[in-house]
Enzyme design. Structure first.
Site, short mmCIF file in Angstrom:
data_model
loop_
_atom_site.label_atom_id
_atom_site.label_comp_id
_atom_site.label_asym_id
_atom_site.label_seq_id
_atom_site.Cartn_x
_atom_site.Cartn_y
_atom_site.Cartn_z
N TYR A 115 2.29 0.15 0.77
CA TYR A 115 3.53 -0.61 1.04
C TYR A 115 4.28 0.75 2.28
CZ TYR A 115 6.75 -3.39 3.23
OH TYR A 115 8.35 -3.70 3.72
N ARG A 156 5.38 2.70 -1.34
CA ARG A 156 5.84 2.61 -2.52
C ARG A 156 3.83 2.42 -2.58
NH1 ARG A 156 6.81 -1.74 -5.79
NH2 ARG A 156 6.84 0.07 -7.49
N HIS A 216 -0.72 -2.48 -5.23
CA HIS A 216 0.16 -3.32 -6.57
C HIS A 216 -0.07 -4.71 -6.14
CE1 HIS A 216 3.55 -2.86 -4.13
NE2 HIS A 216 4.09 -4.01 -4.75
C1 DHB Z 1 10.20 -2.75 -3.17
C2 DHB Z 1 9.51 -3.49 -3.80
C3 DHB Z 1 7.71 -3.63 -4.05
O1 DHB Z 1 7.05 -4.46 -5.20
C4 DHB Z 1 7.99 -4.08 -1.91
O2 DHB Z 1 6.52 -4.32 -2.56
C5 DHB Z 1 8.61 -3.43 -1.54
C6 DHB Z 1 9.85 -2.87 -2.06
C7 DHB Z 1 12.00 -2.85 -3.69
O3 DHB Z 1 11.84 -2.65 -4.78
O4 DHB Z 1 11.96 -2.38 -2.70
FE FE Z 2 5.80 -5.32 -3.74
#
Ligand code: DHB
Ligand code: FE
Length: 277
Positions: free
Chosen positions: A179, A200, A203
């Site tokens: 992501y 990221r 997950h």
């Molecule tokens: C964040 C956490 C996540 O699980 C995600 O998909 C995107 C961002 C975060 O901690 O900002």
């Molecule tokens: Fe997430």
């Protein structure tokens, strides 16, 4: 302590926390000699975040989520439960309770088919926990969360499942994708100024609950992900939360699942801490 129930911030706590916050910020202004124009730029930055729907939770979770998670679940993590992990900004209340065989995504959901299976176990005795509720969410095969993607139906990659009589679960989904947080918002621009990427690793999020156990919020990651050791959210992918994607491409296996293409499996067992510990 794990405090998942609705918390009301008492006046006493506000006095302590706000006092310490002001102290820290005033010290920071003095230490870094923050000027009026820098201070005004900061106010504009915060104001812009407030005008955009997801920026405030995003900024907080990127920079502070891991520390809050570690404080919240300190007790849990010491009781040999599955390590907790950040909730993140994209959890939605009210995901549908699905019926077995459990599945996320549409019939023709784009991406690699993935079956995730495992057990929910008592962290103290190792006994399986039937009837545990798993509230799951992830990105789709295009790396986007459904509520931020006009092409996905509501709650497309979200659902609530129960473990069976032996404490086991299995669900069909597609492999989530890494992501990248939006780069054009204030958080994205800040990361660019810091010379930091905005990715990221892929997950799957889990919130797991069962009467007489402490609730757990965590994430499962996958070996080999290019961002696993360089997560934007520093320290989030704890090594115990990483599992392996296994590819199945034999004709026999593909046929046994009623599919027409190779698929993947991943296993993960969760250990819940009894509420009395
Ligand atoms: C964040 C956490 C996540 O699980 C995600 O998909 C995107 C961002 C975060 O901690 O900002
Ligand atoms: Fe997430």
């Amino acid at each position: 302590m794990v405090t998942e129930e609705k918390v009301t911030l008492t006046n006493e706590r506000v006095k302590v926390i706000f006092g310490d916050l002001l102290d820290s910020l005033r010290q920071l202004i003095i230490k870094d000699r923050i000027t009026e124009s820098e201070y005004r730029a900061l106010i504009e930055f915060v104001s812009e975040m407030g005008r955009l729907e997801y920026e405030v939770p995003l900024w907080f979770d990127v920079f502070l989520g891991v520390t809050v998670d570690n404080v919240t679940y300190d007790h849990y993590n010491q009781m040999a439960g599955t390590p907790s992990n950040i909730l993140g900004p994209f959890y939605l209340e009210g995901a549908p309770v699905r019926s077995p065989p459990y599945r996320l995504g549409r019939d023709n959901e784009p991406g690699d088919v993935l079956f995730v299976s495992g057990s929910v176990l008592d962290a103290k005795t190792g006994a399986p926990i039937p009837g545990a509720l798993l509230d799951i969410w992830q990105t789709s095969g295009n790396g986007l969360y459904d509520h931020l993607d006009p092409d996905q139906p509501d709650f497309n990659m979200r659902g609530k499942f129960l473990t069976d009589q032996e404490g086991r679960f299995e669900f069909r989904t597609v492999i989530p994708q890494p992501y990248e947080i939006p780069k054009d918002g204030p958080t994205g621009r800040l990361l660019a100024m810091l010379g930091h990427h905005a990715w990221r690793p892929k997950h799957i999020h889990f919130k797991i609950s069962r009467d007489s156990y402490l609730p757990l919020t965590t994430q499962v990651y996958f070996e080999g992900d290019p961002w696993l050791h360089d997560d934007l959210v520093e320290g989030a992918p704890k090594p115990e939360l990483v599992t392996r994607l296994e590819k199945h491409d034999s004709h026999k296996e593909i046929e046994s699942k009623g599919l027409d293409r190779p698929f993947f499996t991943a296993r993960f067992d969760f250990r819940l801490v009894p509420a009395t510990s």
